[in-house]
Design a protein around this motif. Structure first.
Motif, PDB file in Angstrom:
ATOM      1  N   MET A  14      44.249 153.656  60.031  1.00 32.22           N
ATOM      2  CA  MET A  14      44.776 153.576  59.029  1.00 32.22           C
ATOM      3  C   MET A  14      45.727 152.353  58.857  1.00 32.22           C
ATOM      4  O   MET A  14      45.863 151.580  57.721  1.00 32.22           O
ATOM      5  CB  MET A  14      45.808 154.631  58.808  1.00 32.22           C
ATOM      6  N   ARG A  15      46.356 151.879  59.902  1.00 28.36           N
ATOM      7  CA  ARG A  15      46.982 150.576  59.932  1.00 28.36           C
ATOM      8  C   ARG A  15      46.364 149.395  59.399  1.00 28.36           C
ATOM      9  O   ARG A  15      46.623 148.566  58.587  1.00 28.36           O
ATOM     10  CB  ARG A  15      47.802 150.485  61.330  1.00 28.36           C
ATOM     11  N   GLN A  16      45.089 149.267  60.047  1.00 35.15           N
ATOM     12  CA  GLN A  16      44.038 148.160  59.611  1.00 35.15           C
ATOM     13  C   GLN A  16      44.114 148.124  58.035  1.00 35.15           C
ATOM     14  O   GLN A  16      44.021 147.104  57.537  1.00 35.15           O
ATOM     15  CB  GLN A  16      42.794 148.306  60.248  1.00 35.15           C
ATOM     16  N   ARG A  17      43.677 149.387  57.572  1.00 36.81           N
ATOM     17  CA  ARG A  17      43.364 149.537  56.271  1.00 36.81           C
ATOM     18  C   ARG A  17      44.516 149.334  55.132  1.00 36.81           C
ATOM     19  O   ARG A  17      44.233 148.505  54.177  1.00 36.81           O
ATOM     20  CB  ARG A  17      42.707 150.817  55.919  1.00 36.81           C
ATOM     21  N   LEU A  18      45.474 149.693  55.862  1.00 42.71           N
ATOM     22  CA  LEU A  18      46.771 149.385  54.956  1.00 42.71           C
ATOM     23  C   LEU A  18      47.180 147.700  54.787  1.00 42.71           C
ATOM     24  O   LEU A  18      47.477 147.250  53.866  1.00 42.71           O
ATOM     25  CB  LEU A  18      47.924 150.189  55.328  1.00 42.71           C
ATOM     26  N   THR A 331      38.608 145.491  67.563  1.00 43.17           N
ATOM     27  CA  THR A 331      38.275 144.245  67.067  1.00 43.17           C
ATOM     28  C   THR A 331      36.839 144.644  66.144  1.00 43.17           C
ATOM     29  O   THR A 331      36.782 143.943  64.980  1.00 43.17           O
ATOM     30  CB  THR A 331      37.990 143.108  67.963  1.00 43.17           C
ATOM     31  N   VAL A 332      36.040 145.316  66.802  1.00 42.84           N
ATOM     32  CA  VAL A 332      34.727 145.520  66.127  1.00 42.84           C
ATOM     33  C   VAL A 332      35.148 146.128  64.744  1.00 42.84           C
ATOM     34  O   VAL A 332      34.393 145.935  63.788  1.00 42.84           O
ATOM     35  CB  VAL A 332      33.649 146.332  67.264  1.00 42.84           C
ATOM     36  N   ARG A 336      34.562 144.960  60.658  1.00 39.21           N
ATOM     37  CA  ARG A 336      33.789 145.901  59.796  1.00 39.21           C
ATOM     38  C   ARG A 336      34.707 146.081  58.479  1.00 39.21           C
ATOM     39  O   ARG A 336      34.376 146.085  57.147  1.00 39.21           O
ATOM     40  CB  ARG A 336      33.541 147.214  60.238  1.00 39.21           C
ATOM     41  N   HIS A 337      36.017 146.267  58.590  1.00 36.68           N
ATOM     42  CA  HIS A 337      37.135 146.379  57.438  1.00 36.68           C
ATOM     43  C   HIS A 337      37.048 145.202  56.905  1.00 36.68           C
ATOM     44  O   HIS A 337      37.386 145.059  55.633  1.00 36.68           O
ATOM     45  CB  HIS A 337      38.407 146.687  57.882  1.00 36.68           C
ATOM     46  N   ASN A 343      34.657 140.872  52.109  1.00 35.31           N
ATOM     47  CA  ASN A 343      33.267 140.188  51.907  1.00 35.31           C
ATOM     48  C   ASN A 343      32.971 139.108  52.639  1.00 35.31           C
ATOM     49  O   ASN A 343      31.994 138.266  52.295  1.00 35.31           O
ATOM     50  CB  ASN A 343      32.993 140.022  50.326  1.00 35.31           C
ATOM     51  N   VAL A 344      33.555 139.143  53.907  1.00 42.35           N
ATOM     52  CA  VAL A 344      33.239 138.007  54.792  1.00 42.35           C
ATOM     53  C   VAL A 344      32.688 138.448  56.163  1.00 42.35           C
ATOM     54  O   VAL A 344      33.221 139.461  56.660  1.00 42.35           O
ATOM     55  CB  VAL A 344      34.668 137.398  55.169  1.00 42.35           C
ATOM     56  N   THR A 345      31.443 138.024  56.555  1.00 37.16           N
ATOM     57  CA  THR A 345      30.728 138.192  57.732  1.00 37.16           C
ATOM     58  C   THR A 345      30.807 137.402  58.807  1.00 37.16           C
ATOM     59  O   THR A 345      30.504 136.069  58.490  1.00 37.16           O
ATOM     60  CB  THR A 345      29.426 138.734  57.505  1.00 37.16           C
ATOM     61  N   PHE A 346      31.220 137.569  60.022  1.00 37.13           N
ATOM     62  CA  PHE A 346      31.263 136.747  61.010  1.00 37.13           C
ATOM     63  C   PHE A 346      29.847 136.535  61.662  1.00 37.13           C
ATOM     64  O   PHE A 346      29.217 137.601  61.759  1.00 37.13           O
ATOM     65  CB  PHE A 346      32.181 137.289  62.183  1.00 37.13           C
TER      66      PHE A 346
END
Length: 389
Positions: A14-18, A331-332, A336-337, A343-346
């Protein structure tokens, strides 16, 4: 607004998404938050984090249903300034500080915030670890350490807390792209052995135990001791721990830590699997943990992989490249988030290391674990609130 709203389910990350929603400007709708638990909805520490985001921003819209199992968040503008926040003792200050590292460079005004709560526990990265390994990573992207600091005013162990930390960070309009692919060799090891409301000799016992392991590998080992008696008017919890950092010839910092066990609730008896910690065991475990971190290697340690990836994405429209060890699960999911919000892919390449050195030494122990090269192009993120000077 509906077109820019992303929907998620569950309480995980949840913290990542916010944080990513605040930076990208996209609204998020999180449903079924612990919907099948006996106690459904967001926890107190998550509500405290949401209040912190509300304090950091202007114009945010936050809606939580009656059971707390559904959350809608529409981010506002980051304004920063001088703030104070009381963190929930269920999670340490490091839980909140990690998010502030991601948001602080993009405030309208330089951020100066005082956080009160638990400074060290065995769940989240401690303030010491973030100070020793997180600040150098953030400094590389900001280009300067002027106005960037963490001060530990008081320590507070879990579960009662009572600690106080001051964090200040300058605001930047743009971040620098980086190219970090050579970590260098370990040249010295430093550390902090802290104690709170226990015998001062506890710190010396941890230092001696850690040095007995580390001095077999490197002579330049120095560990500071920090003893806190605790403030009289606050019933701080007793605790102790050891944070170690290895510095390389290229200015890379790899960090690890171990904290003594503590009971999360004073009203409950201690758990059978949570036996009291012995200082000698804590020191030895911290030393071994640091050696494992060195073996994983890379230009950032495992606790700062997500921070480095985010700063690479938010940099200028240029290629950034960094070498890491094996990616953690956190990190994985963070990558993805990032793809969903920006819209950035590593591009991730497994770096093949040759065992052949110039003198013909084929000792694999000098190479460490698998290394990966993470490459991405920045989105050209610009802090529009920052005035040009």
């Amino acid at each position: 607004m509906a077109r820019n709203t992303l929907s998620f389910e569950g309480c995980n990350y949840m913290r990542q998404r916010l944080v990513l929603a605040t930076l990208s400007g996209k609204s998020v709708k999180i449903k079924k938050i612990r919907s099948k638990d006996d106690n459904p909805g967001i926890r107190d520490f998550e509500a405290s984090f949401i209040r912190l985001l509300d304090e950091l921003t202007n114009g945010s819209i936050i809606e939580v249903n009656e059971t707390g199992s559904s959350l809608f968040y529409q981010p506002g503008m980051l304004h920063g300034g001088i703030l104070e926040h009381i963190c929930n003792p269920e999670r340490s200050i490091g839980y909140y500080l990690e998010a502030l590292f991601c948001l602080a460079p993009f405030m309208k005004n330089p951020l100066k915030i005082t956080l009160k709560g638990v400074t060290n526990d065995n769940v989240d990265p401690s303030v010491d670890l973030i100070k020793l390994s997180g600040l150098p990573v953030l400094k590389r992207f900001l280009g300067t350490d002027e106005g960037l600091e963490i001060k530990i005013l008081n320590r507070g162990a879990s579960p009662r807390g009572g600690g106080e930390v001051h964090f200040s960070c300058p605001s930047r309009q743009k971040l620098r792209p980086i190219n970090l692919t050579s970590p260098g060799k370990i040249k010295r090891i430093r550390g902090v052995a802290w104690t709170s409301k226990v015998a001062p000799t506890t710190a010396n016992r941890m230092v001696d135990s850690a040095r007995s392991v580390l001095n077999q590998c490197l002579p330049d080992v120095y560990i500071y001791t920090d003893h806190s008696k605790g403030r009289r008017h606050i019933e701080n919890s007793p605790g102790f721990g050891l944070t170690l950092v290895a510095e390389t010839t290229e200015g890379i910092f790899l960090c690890s830590e171990v904290v003594s066990n503590s009971n999360k609730s004073d009203s409950l008896p201690p758990k059978s699997d949570s036996l009291p910690s012995v200082p000698e065991d804590v020191g030895k475990e911290a030393a071994i943990s640091l050696l494992e971190e060195i073996y994983r290697g890379g230009c950032v340690d495992s606790s700062n992989q997500s921070l480095a990836c985010l700063m690479m994405v938010l940099g200028q429209r240029d290629i950034s490249k960094i070498q890491t060890g094996p990616l953690t699960d956190y990190t994985v999911n963070f990558l993805r988030h990032i793809k969903e919000f920006f819209n950035v892919t590593f591009k991730i390449d497994n770096e093949r290391q040759s065992n052949d050195s110039e003198d013909g030494d084929d000792d694999e122990s000098k190479l460490g674990g698998d290394k990966y090269i993470l490459t991405c192009a920045g989105v050209g993120f610009t802090n529009l609130s920052k005035r040009l000077t």
